[in-house]
Design a protein around this motif. Structure first.
Motif, PDB file in Angstrom:
ATOM      1  N   ASN A   1     -11.064   1.618 -11.361  1.00  0.00           N
ATOM      2  CA  ASN A   1     -10.434   0.750 -10.629  1.00  0.00           C
ATOM      3  C   ASN A   1      -8.797   1.382 -10.485  1.00  0.00           C
ATOM      4  O   ASN A   1      -7.958   0.779 -10.051  1.00  0.00           O
ATOM      5  CB  ASN A   1     -10.282  -0.728 -10.925  1.00  0.00           C
ATOM      6  N   PHE A   2      -8.633   2.557 -11.023  1.00  0.00           N
ATOM      7  CA  PHE A   2      -7.554   3.030 -11.199  1.00  0.00           C
ATOM      8  C   PHE A   2      -7.372   4.654 -10.199  1.00  0.00           C
ATOM      9  O   PHE A   2      -8.522   5.326 -10.078  1.00  0.00           O
ATOM     10  CB  PHE A   2      -6.996   3.402 -12.471  1.00  0.00           C
ATOM     11  N   VAL A   3      -6.324   4.792  -9.910  1.00  0.00           N
ATOM     12  CA  VAL A   3      -5.910   6.248  -9.252  1.00  0.00           C
ATOM     13  C   VAL A   3      -5.195   6.911 -10.369  1.00  0.00           C
ATOM     14  O   VAL A   3      -4.212   6.507 -10.793  1.00  0.00           O
ATOM     15  CB  VAL A   3      -5.081   6.174  -8.069  1.00  0.00           C
TER      16      VAL A   3
ATOM     17  N   ASP B   1       0.723   5.743  -0.184  1.00  0.00           N
ATOM     18  CA  ASP B   1      -0.016   6.740  -0.144  1.00  0.00           C
ATOM     19  C   ASP B   1       0.707   7.683  -1.248  1.00  0.00           C
ATOM     20  O   ASP B   1       2.002   8.263  -1.209  1.00  0.00           O
ATOM     21  CB  ASP B   1      -0.091   7.514   1.106  1.00  0.00           C
TER      22      ASP B   1
ATOM     23  N   LYS C   1       0.786  -1.046  -0.072  1.00  0.00           N
ATOM     24  CA  LYS C   1       0.011  -0.080   0.103  1.00  0.00           C
ATOM     25  C   LYS C   1       0.932   1.255   0.241  1.00  0.00           C
ATOM     26  O   LYS C   1       1.864   1.408   0.870  1.00  0.00           O
ATOM     27  CB  LYS C   1      -0.881  -0.085   1.184  1.00  0.00           C
TER      28      LYS C   1
ATOM     29  N   THR D   1      -9.821   9.387  -9.034  1.00  0.00           N
ATOM     30  CA  THR D   1     -10.129   7.982  -9.224  1.00  0.00           C
ATOM     31  C   THR D   1     -10.822   7.771 -10.489  1.00  0.00           C
ATOM     32  O   THR D   1     -11.698   8.539 -10.853  1.00  0.00           O
ATOM     33  CB  THR D   1     -10.841   7.302  -8.312  1.00  0.00           C
TER      34      THR D   1
ATOM     35  N   TYR E   1      -2.077   6.213 -14.643  1.00  0.00           N
ATOM     36  CA  TYR E   1      -2.998   5.348 -14.052  1.00  0.00           C
ATOM     37  C   TYR E   1      -2.411   4.171 -13.566  1.00  0.00           C
ATOM     38  O   TYR E   1      -1.636   3.278 -13.868  1.00  0.00           O
ATOM     39  CB  TYR E   1      -3.853   4.790 -15.237  1.00  0.00           C
TER      40      TYR E   1
ATOM     41  N   PRO F   1      -5.130   9.293  -2.004  1.00  0.00           N
ATOM     42  CA  PRO F   1      -4.809   8.330  -3.181  1.00  0.00           C
ATOM     43  C   PRO F   1      -3.878   7.108  -2.830  1.00  0.00           C
ATOM     44  O   PRO F   1      -2.606   7.158  -2.927  1.00  0.00           O
ATOM     45  CB  PRO F   1      -4.089   9.235  -4.149  1.00  0.00           C
TER      46      PRO F   1
ATOM     47  N   ARG G   1      -5.768   0.940  -7.699  1.00  0.00           N
ATOM     48  CA  ARG G   1      -6.246   1.481  -6.469  1.00  0.00           C
ATOM     49  C   ARG G   1      -5.842   0.079  -5.710  1.00  0.00           C
ATOM     50  O   ARG G   1      -5.989  -0.904  -5.929  1.00  0.00           O
ATOM     51  CB  ARG G   1      -7.640   1.797  -6.415  1.00  0.00           C
ATOM     52  N   TYR G   2      -5.431   0.594  -4.263  1.00  0.00           N
ATOM     53  CA  TYR G   2      -5.368  -0.314  -3.169  1.00  0.00           C
ATOM     54  C   TYR G   2      -6.897  -0.843  -2.811  1.00  0.00           C
ATOM     55  O   TYR G   2      -7.602  -0.112  -2.604  1.00  0.00           O
ATOM     56  CB  TYR G   2      -4.487   0.410  -2.250  1.00  0.00           C
TER      57      TYR G   2
ATOM     58  N   ILE H   1      -2.767   3.393  -3.698  1.00  0.00           N
ATOM     59  CA  ILE H   1      -2.388   2.473  -4.837  1.00  0.00           C
ATOM     60  C   ILE H   1      -1.660   1.520  -4.493  1.00  0.00           C
ATOM     61  O   ILE H   1      -1.049   1.152  -3.246  1.00  0.00           O
ATOM     62  CB  ILE H   1      -1.506   3.165  -5.884  1.00  0.00           C
TER      63      ILE H   1
END
Length: 532
Positions: free
Chosen positions: A460-462, A397, A395, A457, A526, A421, A529-530, A423
């Protein structure tokens, strides 16, 4: 149908039986009348004719009984025969008149009220005439007229009403039975159609090349196709009816399914790694669609997935082939790039023993160090680009990571972020990715330029946007940015953005660069996301 409304006609066998009872009753009463039945007398022939008439009736087709005029004529004939029997045997002095009740009752059962009333009228008239013939002095107020004749009509009405009620009930019962038969046929037809549709759907699902699995909202597996059996390594019997969490290896899929059920939204083009029954790690790309019930809540989910094992092998082979294709170019490039700093190092190293001045000595040493640093940076870039290694996800940040990068580089950066955010990735690789991008933005801008970093977001991506207001990139160079060894810088290695692209690919992400000369550049990164 005239004055006789023929509602329903009993079957011939029942009708013949009732007439036979009527004939026997008539003959019995005639026998015990005052004159009795004697061979050769008129009463005897009347009884004989009555018996023969029923035999003839039993031989007639059913359709004759269905004709109103025939049934009326038959009942009229009965009244005439009964009256003749009374007349010839002296039955008027006995209870012979009761036979009229039986005749009218049978007429009521065989016909409607409109058909039995005329019979009652005929019977009343003939009975009245017989009484008058036998006892001319009898008054109309006598019980023989005042009670018996009205009783004929009462019997006609009551028996007709009863017969009509029975007919209606029988008709309702018949209609209900008919309805039940039709309903049964319809149910059988629908059941057959449902079976046919289920077989068709099963064949359709089984013929799909992708894996299909359906679960209820609680996680019970309800549908599995052969491709899903092959990918998971479990048979249909080992999956159907079981909770997906109880199947070792595929429980990570349940986390995605729960997300779709809880939100009621589909998950498109997601990727998850599962373990087959044999223990093999299998990456699958999946689309998860919730099944929405009548109350607008999710009652289950359908997962359509593809085994990505072969695709990943092909991608790895392609990346390996690409790396090999760059070896030749890399060899000449490395020789050229390293020769220049080596020449400087060699020259300054020769001059160093001859330098008596400390300032010259320090200058020669700094140039030697600069050359070695450049060689080290070139080797480091080459190793980073060429090395293939497994990423250990954790994880991260992104906001916190970029704030640290900005502090180290000592450049002003405006960061916009609504939610944290988070990831999943390898921190050192992600750090190098954004260091390269931010450095490129710094080099592209004049003094007092502005760099912005926006987080948002997307599915499923940041999405991280690194925006600068520098000089921009010509359109002809945009397509070559991620090509190894392509650079527009005088001292660039041409591997910076190629390494960035490799890091993004290793993290199953995407990168886009949009730029316009004179208006700046925007890099869109892109990353997964976690928790998804």
């Amino acid at each position: 149908m005239g004055i006789i409304e023929h509602i329903n006609v009993m079957d011939k066998k029942t009708f013949s039986f009732l007439r036979f009872v009527l004939i026997l009753s008539t003959i019995l009463v005639m026998t015990y009348s005052s004159k009795g039945l004697r061979f050769g007398e008129p009463g005897y022939f009347v009884a004989l004719i009555y018996l023969i008439s029923n035999f003839v009736l039993s031989r007639l087709p059913q359709r004759f009984l269905q004709r109103p005029w025939f049934s009326f004529a038959l009942f009229f004939f009965d009244i005439i025969i009964i009256s003749a029997g009374i007349y010839f045997t002296g039955g008027i002095q006995t209870d012979f008149y009761l036979i009229y009740f039986l005749a009218i009752f049978i007429a009521s059962v065989g016909q409607s009220t409109g058909g039995s009333i005329p019979i009652a009228i005929v019977a009343s008239l003939i009975y009245g005439w017989l009484i008058h013939q036998a006892e001319p002095e009898t008054s109309l107020l006598d019980s023989k007229f005042l009670i018996r004749i009205p009783f004929l009509f009462i019997i006609s009405l009551v028996s007709s009403y009863w017969a009509e009620s029975v007919r209606r009930e029988l008709k309702k019962k018949e209609e209900l039975e008919k309805f039940n038969i039709e309903l049964k046929k319809e149910v059988e037809r629908i059941a057959a159609k449902e079976i046919e549709l289920r077989i068709y759907n099963e064949k359709l699902i089984n013929s799909v090349a992708s894996g299909i699995i359906a679960v209820t909202a609680s996680g019970i597996i309800t549908t599995v196709n052969p491709e899903a059996e092959r990918v998971f390594g479990f048979s249909r019997e080992e999956l159907l009816g079981y909770h997906i969490k109880s199947i070792d290896g595929i429980e990570p899929l349940w986390e995605r399914i729960q997300g779709a059920i809880n939100t009621g939204k589909s998950i498109i083009r997601d990727e998850v790694e599962v373990l087959s029954k044999s223990g093999d790690r299998i990456p699958i790309g999946c689309n998860i669609t919730p099944i929405i019930g009548t109350d607008e809540s999710a009652t289950g989910c359908v997962v359509l997935f593809k085994d990505l094992s072969e695709i990943r092998k092909l991608e790895e082979q392609l990346r390996h082939a690409e790396r090999l294709s760059y070896l030749g170019k890399m060899a000449s490039w490395v020789a050229h790039e390293i020769r220049n700093p080596l020449t400087s190092i060699y020259g300054f190293a020769q001059l160093l023993p001859q330098a008596n001045d400390d300032d010259k000595r320090k200058f020669y040493i700094s140039e030697i160090l600069r050359g070695t640093q450049r060689i080290n940076r070139i080797i480091d870039d080459i190793l980073t680009f060429a090395r293939a290694r497994k990423i250990e996800f954790e994880k991260i940040d992104l906001k916190e990571l970029i704030e640290k990068i900005v502090q180290e580089l000592k450049v002003p950066v405006l960061i916009n972020c609504e939610d944290t955010p988070l990831i999943k990735g390898e921190e050192e690789s992600i750090r190098r990715l954004f260091v390269n991008l931010i450095n490129n933005s710094i080099e592209a801008m004049e003094q007092n330029g502005t760099i912005k970093v926006n987080f948002s977001t997307r599915d499923n991506f940041v999405l991280t946007e690194v925006i600068d207001n520098g000089k921009g990139i010509p359109e002809k160079d945009l397509k070559k940015l991620f090509t190894p060894f392509f650079t527009t810088k005088s001292r660039g290695t041409g591997l910076g953005l190629a390494i960035v692209k490799k890091i993004v690919d290793d993290h199953n992400g995407k990168i886009e660069i949009k730029s316009e000369v004179g208006k700046g550049t925007t890099c869109l990164v892109y990353l997964p996301r976690y928790g998804i």
